[in-house]
Design a protein around this motif. Structure first.
Motif, PDB file in Angstrom:
ATOM      1  N   TYR A  61     -27.755  10.419 -16.101  1.00  0.00           N
ATOM      2  CA  TYR A  61     -27.180  10.491 -14.761  1.00  0.00           C
ATOM      3  C   TYR A  61     -26.314   9.044 -14.622  1.00  0.00           C
ATOM      4  O   TYR A  61     -26.415   8.691 -13.382  1.00  0.00           O
ATOM      5  CB  TYR A  61     -28.440  10.527 -13.952  1.00  0.00           C
TER       6      TYR A  61
ATOM      7  N   VAL B 233     -36.739  11.996  -6.504  1.00  0.00           N
ATOM      8  CA  VAL B 233     -37.397  11.622  -7.898  1.00  0.00           C
ATOM      9  C   VAL B 233     -38.243  10.599  -8.123  1.00  0.00           C
ATOM     10  O   VAL B 233     -39.424  10.698  -8.575  1.00  0.00           O
ATOM     11  CB  VAL B 233     -35.972  11.463  -9.027  1.00  0.00           C
ATOM     12  N   ARG B 234     -37.879   9.371  -7.589  1.00  0.00           N
ATOM     13  CA  ARG B 234     -38.900   8.149  -7.194  1.00  0.00           C
ATOM     14  C   ARG B 234     -40.293   8.755  -6.698  1.00  0.00           C
ATOM     15  O   ARG B 234     -41.241   8.367  -7.056  1.00  0.00           O
ATOM     16  CB  ARG B 234     -38.108   7.174  -6.515  1.00  0.00           C
TER      17      ARG B 234
ATOM     18  N   ASP C 245     -32.770  11.883 -11.624  1.00  0.00           N
ATOM     19  CA  ASP C 245     -31.918  10.609 -11.645  1.00  0.00           C
ATOM     20  C   ASP C 245     -32.785   9.636 -11.156  1.00  0.00           C
ATOM     21  O   ASP C 245     -33.439   9.881  -9.865  1.00  0.00           O
ATOM     22  CB  ASP C 245     -30.754  10.963 -10.785  1.00  0.00           C
TER      23      ASP C 245
ATOM     24  N   THR D 237     -32.941  17.371 -10.190  1.00  0.00           N
ATOM     25  CA  THR D 237     -32.155  15.952 -10.899  1.00  0.00           C
ATOM     26  C   THR D 237     -33.732  15.197 -11.610  1.00  0.00           C
ATOM     27  O   THR D 237     -34.670  15.413 -10.855  1.00  0.00           O
ATOM     28  CB  THR D 237     -31.475  15.348 -10.191  1.00  0.00           C
TER      29      THR D 237
ATOM     30  N   ARG E 285     -27.215   6.105 -15.440  1.00  0.00           N
ATOM     31  CA  ARG E 285     -27.839   5.010 -15.092  1.00  0.00           C
ATOM     32  C   ARG E 285     -28.391   4.311 -16.550  1.00  0.00           C
ATOM     33  O   ARG E 285     -27.998   5.008 -17.554  1.00  0.00           O
ATOM     34  CB  ARG E 285     -29.099   5.230 -14.387  1.00  0.00           C
TER      35      ARG E 285
ATOM     36  N   ASP F 143     -32.645   8.656  -7.353  1.00  0.00           N
ATOM     37  CA  ASP F 143     -32.722   9.513  -6.469  1.00  0.00           C
ATOM     38  C   ASP F 143     -34.171   9.328  -5.864  1.00  0.00           C
ATOM     39  O   ASP F 143     -35.263   9.512  -6.390  1.00  0.00           O
ATOM     40  CB  ASP F 143     -32.525  10.854  -7.072  1.00  0.00           C
TER      41      ASP F 143
END
Ligand code: GCW
Length: 709
Positions: free
Chosen positions: A306, A270-271, A264, A262, A308, A267
């Motif tokens: 996502y 991801v960050r 997102d 993902t 967001r 997430d």
């Protein structure tokens, strides 16, 4: 014979490569006044930026005055040139107080006594300030300006002055009309084309201090180690000139090159991926500028995939860059596939709710108008509507919708018109310029972006006059309150000649050229009427296809009654996105400026215009006026033969011929097409289009340059 041949050679070299930094010998009468200045130069060379400044002065003064200045550590005679900072040139210490308030990039140029003698001084707080001042001084000399009593105090009013290259990694330039990308990715990082240095010089000469190397429609590959190393090599060339590199970041990169499932933004994995990526980038490029992002626009991935929002996406990237001092330029050019509302309203609708939520190192980058770089657009309603968010201007320098590189269209007046527009956000005088320079809402982080018109063509921009658009963009990013006409004059003097008999006609051609292209393409507020996909030539009949807002009929809405997009309260009510006094002015057919009439209103064909003519007659006459202006430019330019070097004169003359043909084509095709709705005769004296609409519709240009891929 031999002698004549030798003398003929320099003219051949005028292929435009040198841009406005030609440094050709000044006429003796002008050169005389700089004799002392050009004799002796006190300028340190301890750092790469100092070296760049001194090299430029030696090259520039040497070329202009016919001999290179002698280099010295102390002033030994009257009239020398002294360049540096109080730290690098101890003799400048006495100017310390005067340098206050000029910041990191400002400079002053004045006469002062140094080592007991009279000198011309370029002083700054930093090396890059001294470099900018050196370019300014060279501009004065190139223009033949007297230096007696010179007193220049300059500092940029905008912090980030950035070019956006829409260059793909395979060297294709989206909406590029000057050949392929100057970034020779395949041969980087080892081969540093000398052109990179000349690019940096040109940018530094107008104060540009950042460059986004890759297209906003980007592949995630740009963030892989292979490409970061190449980017680092370019950064190493640009650094001496005060230019930082930035990259467009593909929002889904964590999936494509990170192996995650993902992208997102909320997430944790991801960050973390973006934080690691930022750390890696700054290990390779310690002064990396940051990311530019096109998200959830025209099919690009983004946080909305996502559930967001834009702030979630921008803030995630901002968090990754913040420890390193990097910034995020998050574009507001968004319009979704699902949104059925007026496209002009969508950016406002999506962004205004997030005002004040963006992290401190985020700028929202807004195109000058709400549709898409049309020949003329009213200012974007986001300007003034997000007081708690720094908004960055995005201008297009490349002329996607203004005749590509063959049409002579000087964009200075267009930039000026937008920057001087009054948003009324905080009462009268709340100009767009004051939003961009941060003064209206006290933002320290400010910026302007220009979509570059640069490619491998010898003349860089695809035509000689398109260099002026790169030039004026840089100057207006430095000072959004500057005058387009004065900048045109500076450019013309440096580019063609200091002779007023050349400068004045050239400036006058340039100053009316924007109105002309509006007239022959999209007069009275019409917009988005170009050929499908490649955007070359007229296509007011374009309809059907994947989405309504990629057609022309969506925008002009011509019918038997009239023409124009009703964005007033009786229509999409896009006017309501402006501050009340502006909404009121644009919202009424009686008060809207005629230049925006059909942008905001559906107007009957027989509506009375200020000229006393009906709308139909006025429309036809505007088209004709535009074509006439081009004819006038051809005439003016032909009078300059012999006053401008033959090679450049010839190309401009031929391009003006192309422009006239294409302006006529725009006029004829548009008039023929709209007449099928108005069903009115042409006003007296207006020629019938030579073909019917079917002919114009049948023209196909499958290989027109610059199309998106
Ligand atoms: O002007 C339009 C162009 C696209 C461009 C897009 C954008 C880079 O037609 O080619 O994509 O805008 O600004 O993102």
């Amino acid at each position: 014979m031999l002698l004549a041949w030798t003398f003929a050679l320099p003219a051949l070299a005028e292929d435009g490569y040198d841009l406005w930094l030609r440094y050709k010998p000044l006429p003796e009468a002008q050169a005389r006044q700089y004799r002392e200045l050009g004799a002796e130069l006190v300028a340190p060379v301890q750092t790469p930026t100092q070296q760049a400044a001194r090299d430029e002065l030696v090259r520039g003064l040497g070329g202009l005055l016919g001999r290179e200045p002698a280099q010295a550590a102390a002033v030994r005679r009257n009239g020398a040139l002294v360049v540096g900072t109080p730290a690098s040139v101890p003799q400048l210490a006495s100017l310390q107080g005067d340098l206050e308030g000029l910041g990191e990039e400002g400079y002053l140029i004045r006469e002062a006594r140094i080592d007991g003698r009279k000198a011309t001084v370029v002083a700054a707080n930093s090396d890059v300030g001294a470099l900018y001042g050196s370019f300014h001084l060279l501009r004065l000399v190139q223009s033949g300006e007297p230096l007696a009593g010179v007193d220049v105090r300059e500092s940029p009013r905008v912090k980030l002055r950035v070019l956006n290259h829409w260059d793909n990694l395979d060297r294709y330039v989206e909406r590029g009309y000057a050949g392929e990308s100057i970034w020779d990715w395949h041969r980087l990082p080892d081969w540093l084309d000398p052109r990179y240095t000349d690019y940096a010089r040109a940018n530094a000469s107008i104060g540009i201090n950042g460059t986004v190397l890759n297209n906003v429609n980007t592949s995630a590959q740009a963030l892989t180690p292979l490409y970061l190393e190449k980017t680092a090599a370019l950064a190493s060339v640009f650094r001496a000139y005060g230019i930082k590199v930035y990259l467009s970041a593909r929002f889904s990169a964590p999936i494509e090159i990170g192996g995650l499932a993902t992208a997102d933004p909320l997430d944790p994995a991801v960050r973390q991926w973006w934080k690691d990526k930022a750390d890696e980038i700054y290990r390779t490029i310690p002064d990396f500028g940051g990311f530019l992002v096109k998200a959830n626009s025209e099919g690009q991935p983004g946080p909305q995939d996502y559930g967001r929002n834009h702030a979630d996406g921008a803030n995630m990237l901002a968090e990754a860059l913040a420890p390193h001092g990097g910034i995020v330029m998050w574009r507001a050019f968004v319009y979704s596939h699902e949104e059925p509302d007026d496209r002009a309203k969508q950016a406002y609708t999506e962004f205004v709710p997030h005002d004040g939520v963006f992290a401190d190192n985020v700028l929202v980058q807004v195109k000058n108008g709400a549709i898409d770089f049309q020949p003329r657009e009213p200012f974007h309603p986001l300007f003034g509507a997000m007081p708690r968010t720094p908004l960055m201007m995005e201008f297009q320098i490349t002329k996607e919708y203004l005749g590509f590189a063959t049409h002579l269209v000087y964009l200075g007046p267009m930039y000026e018109e937008v920057l001087r527009a009054d948003t009324h956000a905080r009462g009268p005088g709340s100009t767009v310029a004051k939003i961009i320079d941060g003064s209206l809402e006290s933002h320290a982080l400010t910026g302007m972006a220009g979509v570059a018109n640069i490619g491998v063509d010898r003349n860089w921009s695809g035509s000689h006059f398109d260099q002026a658009n790169w030039y004026v963009y840089g100057r207006m990013a430095w000072d959004p309150h500057a005058s387009a006409e004065e900048i045109a004059r500076d450019w013309a003097r440096m580019t063609f000649s200091t002779d007023p008999a050349v400068v004045e006609p050239v400036v006058s051609m340039m100053m009316g050229s924007h109105q002309a292209v509006v007239d022959y393409m999209t007069p009275l507020g019409l917009h988005h009427l170009m050929g499908r996909g490649h955007h070359y030539g007229p296509g007011p009949w374009v309809e059907g296809g994947p989405r309504a807002d990629w057609t022309s009929v969506y925008y002009h809405r011509a019918d038997a009654r009239g023409i124009g997009f009703d964005r007033s309260a009786t229509g999409s009510n896009a006017v309501a996105q402006y501050a009340p006094p502006v909404a009121e002015q644009f919202g009424s057919i009686d008060t809207v400026p005629e230049d925006f009439l059909l942008w905001f209103h559906h107007v009957p064909w027989d509506h009375r215009m200020a000229s006393g003519r009906s709308l139909w007659d006025e429309l036809v006459s505007r088209y004709g006026r535009g074509v006439d202006y081009v004819r006038g430019m051809r005439r003016t330019w032909s009078t300059l033969e012999g006053k401008v070097d033959q090679e450049r004169h010839h190309q401009v003359a031929v391009f003006l011929g192309i422009q006239e043909k294409e302006a006529q084509w725009w006029r004829d095709a548009s008039v023929a097409y709209f007449q099928t709705f108005s069903r009115r005769p042409l006003p007296a004296g207006e020629a019938e289009p030579p073909h019917d609409v079917e002919y114009y519709k049948s023209l196909q240009f499958p290989f027109a340059p610059g199309d998106g891929k």
